[in-house]
Design an enzyme around this catalytic site. Structure first.
Site, PDB file in Angstrom:
ATOM      1  N   SER A 241       0.851  -1.190   0.000  1.00  0.00           N
ATOM      2  CA  SER A 241       0.000   0.000   0.000  1.00  0.00           C
ATOM      3  C   SER A 241       0.887   1.241   0.000  1.00  0.00           C
ATOM      4  O   SER A 241       2.016   1.200   0.518  1.00  0.00           O
ATOM      5  CB  SER A 241      -0.873   0.038   1.253  1.00  0.00           C
TER       6      SER A 241
ATOM      7  N   TYR B 143      -2.100  -1.121  10.619  1.00  0.00           N
ATOM      8  CA  TYR B 143      -2.180  -1.518   9.205  1.00  0.00           C
ATOM      9  C   TYR B 143      -0.964  -1.020   8.420  1.00  0.00           C
ATOM     10  O   TYR B 143      -0.311  -1.796   7.722  1.00  0.00           O
ATOM     11  CB  TYR B 143      -3.463  -0.970   8.596  1.00  0.00           C
TER      12      TYR B 143
HETATM   13  N1  LIG Z   1      -8.574  -0.622  -1.858  1.00  0.00           N
HETATM   14  C1  LIG Z   1      -7.617   0.214  -1.520  1.00  0.00           C
HETATM   15  O1  LIG Z   1      -7.816   1.434  -1.504  1.00  0.00           O
HETATM   16  C2  LIG Z   1      -6.240  -0.294  -1.176  1.00  0.00           C
HETATM   17  C3  LIG Z   1      -5.193   0.631  -1.079  1.00  0.00           C
HETATM   18  C4  LIG Z   1      -3.921   0.159  -0.770  1.00  0.00           C
HETATM   19  C5  LIG Z   1      -3.708  -1.188  -0.583  1.00  0.00           C
HETATM   20  N2  LIG Z   1      -4.734  -2.065  -0.679  1.00  0.00           N
HETATM   21  C6  LIG Z   1      -4.465  -3.482  -0.474  1.00  0.00           C
HETATM   22  O2  LIG Z   1      -5.047  -4.225  -1.524  1.00  0.00           O
HETATM   23  C7  LIG Z   1      -5.437  -5.506  -1.046  1.00  0.00           C
HETATM   24  C8  LIG Z   1      -6.890  -5.785  -1.395  1.00  0.00           C
HETATM   25  O3  LIG Z   1      -7.697  -4.764  -0.861  1.00  0.00           O
HETATM   26  P1  LIG Z   1      -9.208  -4.526  -1.355  1.00  0.00           P
HETATM   27  O4  LIG Z   1      -9.454  -3.076  -1.252  1.00  0.00           O
HETATM   28  O5  LIG Z   1      -9.449  -5.210  -2.626  1.00  0.00           O
HETATM   29  O6  LIG Z   1      -9.990  -5.215  -0.146  1.00  0.00           O
HETATM   30  P2  LIG Z   1     -11.369  -5.983  -0.064  1.00  0.00           P
HETATM   31  O7  LIG Z   1     -12.256  -5.668  -1.219  1.00  0.00           O
HETATM   32  O8  LIG Z   1     -11.867  -5.777   1.322  1.00  0.00           O
HETATM   33  O9  LIG Z   1     -10.913  -7.487  -0.232  1.00  0.00           O
HETATM   34  C9  LIG Z   1     -10.161  -8.108   0.761  1.00  0.00           C
HETATM   35  C10 LIG Z   1     -10.105  -9.576   0.433  1.00  0.00           C
HETATM   36  O10 LIG Z   1      -9.368 -10.219   1.472  1.00  0.00           O
HETATM   37  C11 LIG Z   1     -10.115 -11.310   1.953  1.00  0.00           C
HETATM   38  N3  LIG Z   1      -9.869 -11.503   3.381  1.00  0.00           N
HETATM   39  C12 LIG Z   1      -9.942 -10.601   4.382  1.00  0.00           C
HETATM   40  N4  LIG Z   1      -9.691 -11.193   5.561  1.00  0.00           N
HETATM   41  C13 LIG Z   1      -9.460 -12.508   5.285  1.00  0.00           C
HETATM   42  C14 LIG Z   1      -9.165 -13.642   6.076  1.00  0.00           C
HETATM   43  N5  LIG Z   1      -9.079 -13.585   7.408  1.00  0.00           N
HETATM   44  N6  LIG Z   1      -8.982 -14.826   5.461  1.00  0.00           N
HETATM   45  C15 LIG Z   1      -9.091 -14.935   4.119  1.00  0.00           C
HETATM   46  N7  LIG Z   1      -9.378 -13.888   3.309  1.00  0.00           N
HETATM   47  C16 LIG Z   1      -9.565 -12.705   3.898  1.00  0.00           C
HETATM   48  C17 LIG Z   1     -11.574 -10.994   1.658  1.00  0.00           C
HETATM   49  O11 LIG Z   1     -12.271 -12.204   1.418  1.00  0.00           O
HETATM   50  P3  LIG Z   1     -13.552 -12.710   2.277  1.00  0.00           P
HETATM   51  O12 LIG Z   1     -14.380 -11.518   2.555  1.00  0.00           O
HETATM   52  O13 LIG Z   1     -14.180 -13.720   1.362  1.00  0.00           O
HETATM   53  O14 LIG Z   1     -12.949 -13.333   3.461  1.00  0.00           O
HETATM   54  C18 LIG Z   1     -11.473 -10.218   0.351  1.00  0.00           C
HETATM   55  O15 LIG Z   1     -11.503 -11.103  -0.744  1.00  0.00           O
HETATM   56  C19 LIG Z   1      -5.125  -5.526   0.452  1.00  0.00           C
HETATM   57  O16 LIG Z   1      -3.868  -6.112   0.651  1.00  0.00           O
HETATM   58  C20 LIG Z   1      -5.072  -4.044   0.803  1.00  0.00           C
HETATM   59  O17 LIG Z   1      -4.273  -3.793   1.936  1.00  0.00           O
HETATM   60  C21 LIG Z   1      -6.009  -1.651  -0.972  1.00  0.00           C
END
Ligand SMILES: NC(=O)c1ccc[n+]([C@@H]2O[C@H](COP(=O)([O-])OP(=O)(O)OC[C@H]3O[C@@H](n4cnc5c(N)ncnc54)[C@H](OP(=O)(O)O)[C@@H]3O)[C@@H](O)[C@H]2O)c1
Length: 251
Positions: A143, A156
Site C-alpha cells: 500500500s 495496518y
Molecule cells: N482498496 C484500496 O484502496 C487499497 C489501497 C492500498 C492497498 N490495498 C491493499 O489491496 C489488497 C486488497 O484490498 P481490497 O481493497 O481489494 O480489499 P477488499 O475488497 O476488502 O478485499 C479483501 C479480500 O481479502 C479477503 N480476506 C480478508 N480477511 C481474510 C481472512 N481472514 N482470510 C481470508 N481472506 C480474507 C476478503 O475475502 P472474504 O471476505 O471472502 O474473506 C477479500 O476477498 C489488500 O492487501 C489491501 O491492503 C487496498
C-alpha cells in the site's frame, strides 16, 4: 483471451472481492488456472462461475487466513487442485481504522496475522517447490501507506511496511533459485459501483482532490500491474515496488 500466462497456476489470496477478484479475473483471462480464495464461499463460487463462463480456468478454496496453520492448509489444498502453484499473490488483508490508543490487542494481532504472518508462511510453504523447478513468481500487495504511514491506521500501515521488508528479503533469498518476488502498492481504490455510490460524499472528494490523478483507482488497474509482475515479461524484475496509486505515495 491472451495466452501470456497459459500453463501457469496462480493462487490469489482474498480474491472473493476487490483487487484480488480483479486479479483472479485478469490472470485467468491471460491463461492461468487460478485458485480463488477467501472466507466467503458464495462470492468465491460466483467468481469461479464468472471466470469459467468467460472461458477461463478457476477453482475456489475457502480459507480464513489468521495463522500459520491456515496458510499451510490453504497451500496444501490449492496444490491438490492444480498439482502445483507457479504464482502466489499475497493480497488478503484487513485494514481496521483506529488510533493507536484505541486499538485493542486482538485487532493488532489480527492485522499482523492476516497481513504479515500468513504471507510469510504461504511463501515458506509454496516457494521451495517453485525454487526446485527454477521458476515462480510472488507478488505482494502492499500500500502507499507502507512508506507514508497512516496515523489513523498505524497497525495496518506498519504491517504493510513489514511486508515490504519481506519482499526485499524474499527477492534476495529466492531470486537466485529463479523465483521472483515483487510488490504492487495501490493507492485509494474502489470498485466502479462503490465509486458511483460515494460520488456525492465530501469525504470521498477530499481523498480524490489530494491525488494527482484526481480520482479513485479501479481494481483492474492494480490487477494489470500484478499480471505484469507475475508474467515472464517481468523476468528481470526482482524486489521491485510498483506504485499504482494515482500519485498518493508522492511526498
Ligand atoms: N482498496 C484500496 O484502496 C487499497 C489501497 C492500498 C492497498 N490495498 C491493499 O489491496 C489488497 C486488497 O484490498 P481490497 O481493497 O481489494 O480489499 P477488499 O475488497 O476488502 O478485499 C479483501 C479480500 O481479502 C479477503 N480476506 C480478508 N480477511 C481474510 C481472512 N481472514 N482470510 C481470508 N481472506 C480474507 C476478503 O475475502 P472474504 O471476505 O471472502 O474473506 C477479500 O476477498 C489488500 O492487501 C489491501 O491492503 C487496498
Amino acid at each position: 483471451m491472451s495466452t501470456l500466462l497459459s500453463g501457469k497456476t496462480a493462487l490469489i489470496t482474498g480474491s472473493t472481492s476487490g483487487i484480488g477478484r480483479a486479479t483472479a479475473d485478469l490472470l485467468a483471462e491471460r491463461g492461468a488456472h487460478v485458485i480463488v480464495s477467501g472466507r466467503n464461499a458464495e462470492r468465491g463460487a460466483q467468481a469461479v462461475a464468472d471466470i469459467r463462463e468467460a472461458g477461463g480456468k478457476a477453482d475456489f478454496v475457502q480459507a480464513d487466513l489468521t495463522s500459520a496453520d491456515s496458510a499451510r492448509t490453504l497451500a496444501e489444498q490449492a496444490r491438490s487442485v492444480t498439482g502445483r502453484i507457479d504464482i502466489l499473490v499475497n493480497n488478503a488483508a484487513v485494514f481496521p481504522e483506529g488510533g493507536t490508543t484505541d486499538t485493542p490487542e486482538e485487532v493488532f494481532d489480527t492485522v499482523y496475522a492476516t497481513n504479515v504472518k500468513v504471507p510469510f508462511f504461504l511463501v515458506g510453504e509454496l516457494v521451495p517447490a517453485m525454487a526446485e523447478r527454477g521458476a515462480g513468481a510472488v507478488v505482494n500487495i502492499s500500500s502507499f501507506v507502507a512508506d507514508k504511514a497512516a496515523p489513523d491506521r498505524a497497525a495496518y500501515s506498519s504491517s504493510k511496511a513489514a511486508l515490504n521488508n519481506l519482499t526485499k528479503a524474499w527477492a534476495k533469498e529466492y531470486g537466485p533459485s529463479g523465483v521472483r518476488v515483487n510488490s504492487v502498492a495501490p493507492g485509494p481504490v474502489l470498485p466502479e459501483e462503490i465509486q458511483a455510490a460515494v460520488a456525492a460524499d465530501p469525504r470521498a472528494a477530499a481523498v480524490t482532490q489530494a491525488l494527482p490523478a484526481r480520482r479513485f483507482g479501479l481494481p483492474r488497474e492494480i490487477a494489470e500491474a500484478v499480471a505484469y509482475l507475475a508474467s515472464d515479461e517481468a523476468a528481470f524484475a526482482h524486489g521491485a515496488f510498483l506504485s499504482v496509486d494515482g500519485g498518493a505515495g508522492l511526498a
